[in-house]
Design a protein around this motif. Structure first.
Motif, PDB file in Angstrom:
ATOM      1  N   THR A   1       0.841  -1.193   0.000  1.00 45.74           N
ATOM      2  CA  THR A   1       0.000   0.000   0.000  1.00 45.74           C
ATOM      3  C   THR A   1       0.880   1.249   0.000  1.00 45.74           C
ATOM      4  N   PRO A   2       0.337   2.386  -0.468  1.00 47.83           N
ATOM      5  CA  PRO A   2       1.129   3.615  -0.438  1.00 47.83           C
ATOM      6  C   PRO A   2       1.660   3.953   0.956  1.00 47.83           C
ATOM      7  N   ALA A   3       0.822   3.797   1.977  1.00 48.38           N
ATOM      8  CA  ALA A   3       1.262   4.124   3.339  1.00 48.38           C
ATOM      9  C   ALA A   3       2.380   3.205   3.791  1.00 48.38           C
ATOM     10  N   GLY A   4       2.245   1.915   3.501  1.00 48.81           N
ATOM     11  CA  GLY A   4       3.265   0.964   3.910  1.00 48.81           C
ATOM     12  C   GLY A   4       4.577   1.181   3.194  1.00 48.81           C
ATOM     13  N   VAL A   5       4.526   1.418   1.895  1.00 48.73           N
ATOM     14  CA  VAL A   5       5.733   1.619   1.102  1.00 48.73           C
ATOM     15  C   VAL A   5       6.429   2.919   1.503  1.00 48.73           C
ATOM     16  N   GLN A   6       5.635   3.941   1.788  1.00 53.05           N
ATOM     17  CA  GLN A   6       6.190   5.242   2.141  1.00 53.05           C
ATOM     18  C   GLN A   6       7.079   5.162   3.382  1.00 53.05           C
ATOM     19  N   ASN A   7       6.772   4.239   4.271  1.00 53.19           N
ATOM     20  CA  ASN A   7       7.523   4.106   5.517  1.00 53.19           C
ATOM     21  C   ASN A   7       8.517   2.943   5.507  1.00 53.19           C
ATOM     22  N   ASP A   8       8.705   2.330   4.342  1.00 53.17           N
ATOM     23  CA  ASP A   8       9.621   1.197   4.231  1.00 53.17           C
ATOM     24  C   ASP A   8      11.064   1.700   4.244  1.00 53.17           C
ATOM     25  N   PRO A   9      11.899   1.221   5.167  1.00 54.61           N
ATOM     26  CA  PRO A   9      13.292   1.692   5.235  1.00 54.61           C
ATOM     27  C   PRO A   9      14.056   1.515   3.926  1.00 54.61           C
ATOM     28  N   ALA A  10      13.797   0.424   3.208  1.00 54.09           N
ATOM     29  CA  ALA A  10      14.509   0.192   1.947  1.00 54.09           C
ATOM     30  C   ALA A  10      14.149   1.251   0.915  1.00 54.09           C
ATOM     31  N   VAL A  11      12.890   1.669   0.902  1.00 59.27           N
ATOM     32  CA  VAL A  11      12.432   2.689  -0.047  1.00 59.27           C
ATOM     33  C   VAL A  11      13.017   4.050   0.333  1.00 59.27           C
ATOM     34  N   ILE A  12      12.963   4.377   1.604  1.00 58.89           N
ATOM     35  CA  ILE A  12      13.527   5.653   2.065  1.00 58.89           C
ATOM     36  C   ILE A  12      15.008   5.721   1.740  1.00 58.89           C
ATOM     37  N   ALA A  13      15.709   4.628   1.979  1.00 58.37           N
ATOM     38  CA  ALA A  13      17.140   4.594   1.688  1.00 58.37           C
ATOM     39  C   ALA A  13      17.419   4.771   0.200  1.00 58.37           C
ATOM     40  N   ALA A  14      16.592   4.153  -0.651  1.00 57.40           N
ATOM     41  CA  ALA A  14      16.783   4.251  -2.097  1.00 57.40           C
ATOM     42  C   ALA A  14      16.629   5.685  -2.577  1.00 57.40           C
ATOM     43  N   TYR A  15      15.659   6.395  -2.036  1.00 64.61           N
ATOM     44  CA  TYR A  15      15.408   7.762  -2.478  1.00 64.61           C
ATOM     45  C   TYR A  15      16.377   8.760  -1.859  1.00 64.61           C
ATOM     46  N   LEU A  16      16.840   8.489  -0.644  1.00 63.41           N
ATOM     47  CA  LEU A  16      17.742   9.415   0.028  1.00 63.41           C
ATOM     48  C   LEU A  16      19.209   9.107  -0.264  1.00 63.41           C
TER      49      LEU A  16
ATOM     50  N   ASP B   1      22.330   4.201   3.438  1.00 61.67           N
ATOM     51  CA  ASP B   1      22.232   2.777   3.729  1.00 61.67           C
ATOM     52  C   ASP B   1      20.939   2.479   4.480  1.00 61.67           C
ATOM     53  N   GLU B   2      20.332   1.346   4.159  1.00 57.81           N
ATOM     54  CA  GLU B   2      19.064   0.975   4.795  1.00 57.81           C
ATOM     55  C   GLU B   2      19.214   0.858   6.315  1.00 57.81           C
ATOM     56  N   ASP B   3      20.363   0.360   6.789  1.00 55.90           N
ATOM     57  CA  ASP B   3      20.572   0.224   8.232  1.00 55.90           C
ATOM     58  C   ASP B   3      20.542   1.574   8.935  1.00 55.90           C
ATOM     59  N   GLU B   4      21.045   2.607   8.246  1.00 57.46           N
ATOM     60  CA  GLU B   4      21.023   3.942   8.834  1.00 57.46           C
ATOM     61  C   GLU B   4      19.589   4.426   9.016  1.00 57.46           C
ATOM     62  N   VAL B   5      18.742   4.148   8.026  1.00 59.12           N
ATOM     63  CA  VAL B   5      17.344   4.549   8.125  1.00 59.12           C
ATOM     64  C   VAL B   5      16.664   3.836   9.288  1.00 59.12           C
ATOM     65  N   GLU B   6      16.910   2.538   9.410  1.00 51.52           N
ATOM     66  CA  GLU B   6      16.289   1.775  10.495  1.00 51.52           C
ATOM     67  C   GLU B   6      16.744   2.293  11.852  1.00 51.52           C
ATOM     68  N   GLU B   7      18.029   2.700  11.945  1.00 53.02           N
ATOM     69  CA  GLU B   7      18.519   3.251  13.209  1.00 53.02           C
ATOM     70  C   GLU B   7      17.830   4.560  13.540  1.00 53.02           C
ATOM     71  N   GLU B   8      17.623   5.402  12.510  1.00 57.50           N
ATOM     72  CA  GLU B   8      16.947   6.683  12.722  1.00 57.50           C
ATOM     73  C   GLU B   8      15.508   6.444  13.205  1.00 57.50           C
ATOM     74  N   VAL B   9      14.845   5.461  12.589  1.00 55.93           N
ATOM     75  CA  VAL B   9      13.469   5.151  12.967  1.00 55.93           C
ATOM     76  C   VAL B   9      13.425   4.644  14.412  1.00 55.93           C
ATOM     77  N   ASP B  10      14.398   3.769  14.775  1.00 52.60           N
ATOM     78  CA  ASP B  10      14.438   3.251  16.152  1.00 52.60           C
ATOM     79  C   ASP B  10      14.692   4.373  17.162  1.00 52.60           C
ATOM     80  N   ASP B  11      15.585   5.310  16.807  1.00 50.21           N
ATOM     81  CA  ASP B  11      15.910   6.406  17.708  1.00 50.21           C
ATOM     82  C   ASP B  11      14.715   7.339  17.922  1.00 50.21           C
ATOM     83  N   ALA B  12      13.894   7.480  16.832  1.00 53.82           N
ATOM     84  CA  ALA B  12      12.755   8.396  16.918  1.00 53.82           C
ATOM     85  C   ALA B  12      11.576   7.799  17.661  1.00 53.82           C
TER      86      ALA B  12
END
Length: 277
Positions: A247-262, A265-276
């Motif tokens: 779904t759009p909502a699910g994909v929008q928050n997917d770490p792999a997708v965020i990492a691809a556009y930004l 590294d995907e691990d960095e995104v997951e760490e940011e999400v965990d910290d927040a």
């Protein structure tokens, strides 16, 4: 004037097109790498990803411009990989292009008639002889062309040369011409390119209206606001591989997708999400 009847609604959740482990190589370059996804009948599917992700290449495989190195494409229950482009079009796949490909020396009406003529069963001899079946098909094509020009909002410019239309009207005209072929699947490649915000909003509404007529829509688009507002489901490609499907909502928050556009590294995104959290 009678409105062109919509296509018969199809069972929800039934796959109309499937990419089955499709790989495409150009020499030593892998443009698509075991890409596997489906498009359900009656849905609007968005195909997104960074530049060079393989989105248009996937379009070109579906429509027969390229033949996959491995894997198959199945459309409406039939394997279409290996078929000629015109046979795939006859089976019900139409598309627009990133770069507008209209017959600019023909009128808007004539451009849509080209699409309608593609589905005629009569040939040039029947046209030369003016046979009744040809006249019936021609009359039906004219009615469809007028109705589709009205549907996309350029009916008032039907007699103008396509090359003289505004950029936005040319985009809409190309959609009308594709729809005139009576497709089951309409593939739109960057239809909002060059549009201003109000034109993008109108395009979003048009895409939904196209689905309401019974067509299935595949959309490639960079404008995420338009994509998120128009599609039912998203497939994301990166470097020729599928990295997300949902779904759009699910994909929008997917770490792999965020990492691809930004570009991180995907691990960095997951760490940011965990910290927040």
């Amino acid at each position: 004037m009678a409105e062109t009847p919509p296509l018969d609604p199809a069972p929800a959740g039934e796959a109309l097109l499937s990419m089955n482990e499709v790989t495409l190589r150009f020499g030593g370059v892998t443009a698509l790498d075991a890409v596997d996804f489906h498009i359900d009948r009656g849905e609007i599917l968005g195909l997104i990803g960074p530049n060079g992700a393989g989105k248009t290449t996937a379009f070109n495989v579906m429509t027969g411009i390229y033949q996959p190195t491995q894997g198959t494409v199945t459309f409406d229950g039939e394997v279409t990989s290996g078929m000629k482009r015109y046979r795939i079009a006859k089976r019900g796949i139409a598309r627009t292009f990133q770069n507008i490909r209209l017959f600019k020396a023909m009128t808007a009406f004539e451009n849509v008639m080209v699409g309608a003529d593609a589905q005629h069963s009569t040939g040039p001899i029947a046209a030369l002889l003016g046979l009744p079946r040809y006249r019936r098909e021609e009359a039906a094509g004219r009615e469809i062309a007028h109705e589709l020009l009205d549907f996309v909002g350029v009916r008032g410019r039907a007699d103008e040369l396509a090359g003289n239309l505004s950029y936005g009207d040319q985009r809409r005209l190309e959609i009308a011409r594709a729809m005139a072929t009576r497709p089951k699947l309409l593939c739109l490649d960057e239809p909002a390119a060059g549009f201003n915000p109000s034109e993008k909003q109108a395009l979003m509404e048009l895409i939904r209206s196209i689905r309401d007529r019974g067509l299935t829509v595949l959309l490639i688009e960079h404008d995420m606001r338009l994509v998120m507002g128009a599609v039912d489901r998203l497939v994301v490609l990166e470097f020729g591989r599928k990295i997300a499907d949902g779904t759009p909502a699910g994909v929008q928050n997917d770490p792999a997708v965020i990492a691809a556009y930004l570009g991180v590294d995907e691990d960095e995104v997951e760490e940011e999400v965990d910290d927040a959290s």
